[in-house]
Design an enzyme around this catalytic site. Sequence first.
Site, short mmCIF file in Angstrom:
data_model
loop_
_atom_site.label_atom_id
_atom_site.label_comp_id
_atom_site.label_asym_id
_atom_site.label_seq_id
_atom_site.Cartn_x
_atom_site.Cartn_y
_atom_site.Cartn_z
N PRO A 108 0.82 -1.20 0.00
CA PRO A 108 0.00 0.00 0.00
C PRO A 108 0.86 1.27 0.00
O PRO A 108 1.90 1.31 0.66
CB PRO A 108 -0.81 -0.10 1.30
CG PRO A 108 -0.61 -1.47 1.82
CD PRO A 108 0.60 -2.05 1.17
N VAL A 109 0.42 2.26 -0.78
CA VAL A 109 1.20 3.50 -0.93
C VAL A 109 1.07 4.36 0.32
O VAL A 109 0.00 4.41 0.94
CB VAL A 109 0.67 4.27 -2.17
CG1 VAL A 109 1.38 5.62 -2.32
CG2 VAL A 109 0.88 3.44 -3.43
N GLY A 112 3.65 3.53 5.29
CA GLY A 112 4.75 3.14 6.19
C GLY A 112 5.34 1.78 5.88
O GLY A 112 6.13 1.26 6.67
N LEU A 113 4.96 1.20 4.74
CA LEU A 113 5.51 -0.12 4.40
C LEU A 113 6.61 -0.04 3.33
O LEU A 113 7.01 -1.05 2.77
CB LEU A 113 4.39 -1.07 3.94
CG LEU A 113 3.42 -1.54 5.03
CD1 LEU A 113 2.37 -2.47 4.45
CD2 LEU A 113 4.15 -2.25 6.16
N GLY A 114 7.06 1.16 3.07
CA GLY A 114 8.23 1.31 2.21
C GLY A 114 7.95 1.14 0.73
O GLY A 114 8.83 0.71 -0.02
N SER A 115 6.73 1.49 0.29
CA SER A 115 6.39 1.24 -1.12
C SER A 115 7.29 2.03 -2.07
O SER A 115 7.74 1.49 -3.09
CB SER A 115 4.92 1.54 -1.39
OG SER A 115 4.70 2.91 -1.49
N ALA A 118 10.71 0.43 -2.28
CA ALA A 118 10.67 -0.88 -2.95
C ALA A 118 10.56 -0.72 -4.46
O ALA A 118 11.24 -1.43 -5.22
CB ALA A 118 9.52 -1.72 -2.40
N ASP A 159 14.57 3.08 5.01
CA ASP A 159 13.68 2.34 4.09
C ASP A 159 14.48 1.70 2.96
O ASP A 159 14.38 0.49 2.72
CB ASP A 159 12.64 3.28 3.47
CG ASP A 159 11.50 3.59 4.40
OD1 ASP A 159 11.69 3.44 5.62
OD2 ASP A 159 10.41 3.97 3.93
O1 PMV Z 1 8.51 5.74 5.14
P1 PMV Z 1 7.93 5.44 6.48
O2 PMV Z 1 6.57 5.98 6.68
O3 PMV Z 1 8.10 4.03 6.90
O4 PMV Z 1 8.77 6.30 7.56
C1 PMV Z 1 10.12 6.26 7.65
C2 PMV Z 1 10.53 6.46 9.06
C3 PMV Z 1 10.85 7.87 9.53
O5 PMV Z 1 11.77 7.68 10.59
C4 PMV Z 1 9.62 8.56 10.06
C5 PMV Z 1 11.48 8.73 8.45
C6 PMV Z 1 12.86 8.30 8.04
O6 PMV Z 1 13.33 8.82 7.00
O7 PMV Z 1 13.51 7.51 8.72
#
Ligand code: PMV
Length: 320
Positions: A108-109, A112-115, A118, A159
Amino acid sequence: MTTASAPGKIILFGEHAVVYGRPALAAPVAQVHADVEVLDSDSAGIWINAPDIDLHAELNTLPSDHPLAAVIHNLFFIARTSPFPSGREVRGEGRFPNLNIQISSTIPVASGLGSGAAVTVALTRALSAHIHYPMTDEEINAFAYEIEKLYHGTPSGIDNTVVTYAKPVYFIKGQPIETFKVGAPFTIVIGDTGIRAPTKESVGDVRKLWEADKARWEKIFAEMEDISFAARHVIKEGWIEMLGALMDENHALLQQLTVSSPDLDRLFSAAHKAGALGAKLSGGGRGGNIIALVEAGQAEAVASSLNQAGAKHTIITTIS
Ligand code: PMV
């Protein structure tokens, strides 16, 4: 035809603090992934098909700072201008080759799952292989970090690192990559609020807080650092029953940082009610995902409790 894929990821501990040089732990999630196919084409141009984001366009019609266009332009630029070892031969020198690029993703965009990372990594791998400019993981990671800046502004780099190496990572910005040992595999249920929250915004808001009162927020980041440090030890020893409390503490600190939300907190409570050992938001926050640590036998019950509390979908994954 050349293909490549890259997994999604979750941040187990330390998001946001990691932007300020503190450690964070993250792990790949193989159940969701981005997949890229690159094919030679008879029609002119480089055509990008990404049905998940409703994109069917020729490269030159995209703005140059579009993350997909940026990957392609920069990769061709590097491949043509950097001195490459013998055996590397860039096809189509002097002009772009005609290509069809098919991008699909089950991640999912903006959740927080790194789309974004990836897609960047899978596209870079497939394209570099297709033009006979193979890149090492280190090169792909460094390249993906530059592209991440287009999505996030000031990313820590966590990520792209987890997604490139597809291994659990204990990450400190600017330091060599360190994986962490998992003494006993553990089960995580991921629950998606369905709310898309750009990381750039939550990271930007945290920066405003930090700039207004650095002493206060550095103290919070130091507590998050202690949690990440303890978590790495606990995971290494396989003391999973101790991990839940660390997740709850990390979530409470993220609430103070204003990056939780009513939806995330509702899923947090639902996970606990169904017997989770601990839970926290994962990633940028404000939306996106909750992760809950569960005994393997409880996973389905926790997932269904999350669904009842409004999760748009859930994933059960094992960290090993
Ligand atoms: O991309 P996300 O939503 O998994 O967030 C990354 C994690 C943060 O620490 C909030 C940002 C970062 O660049 O590390």
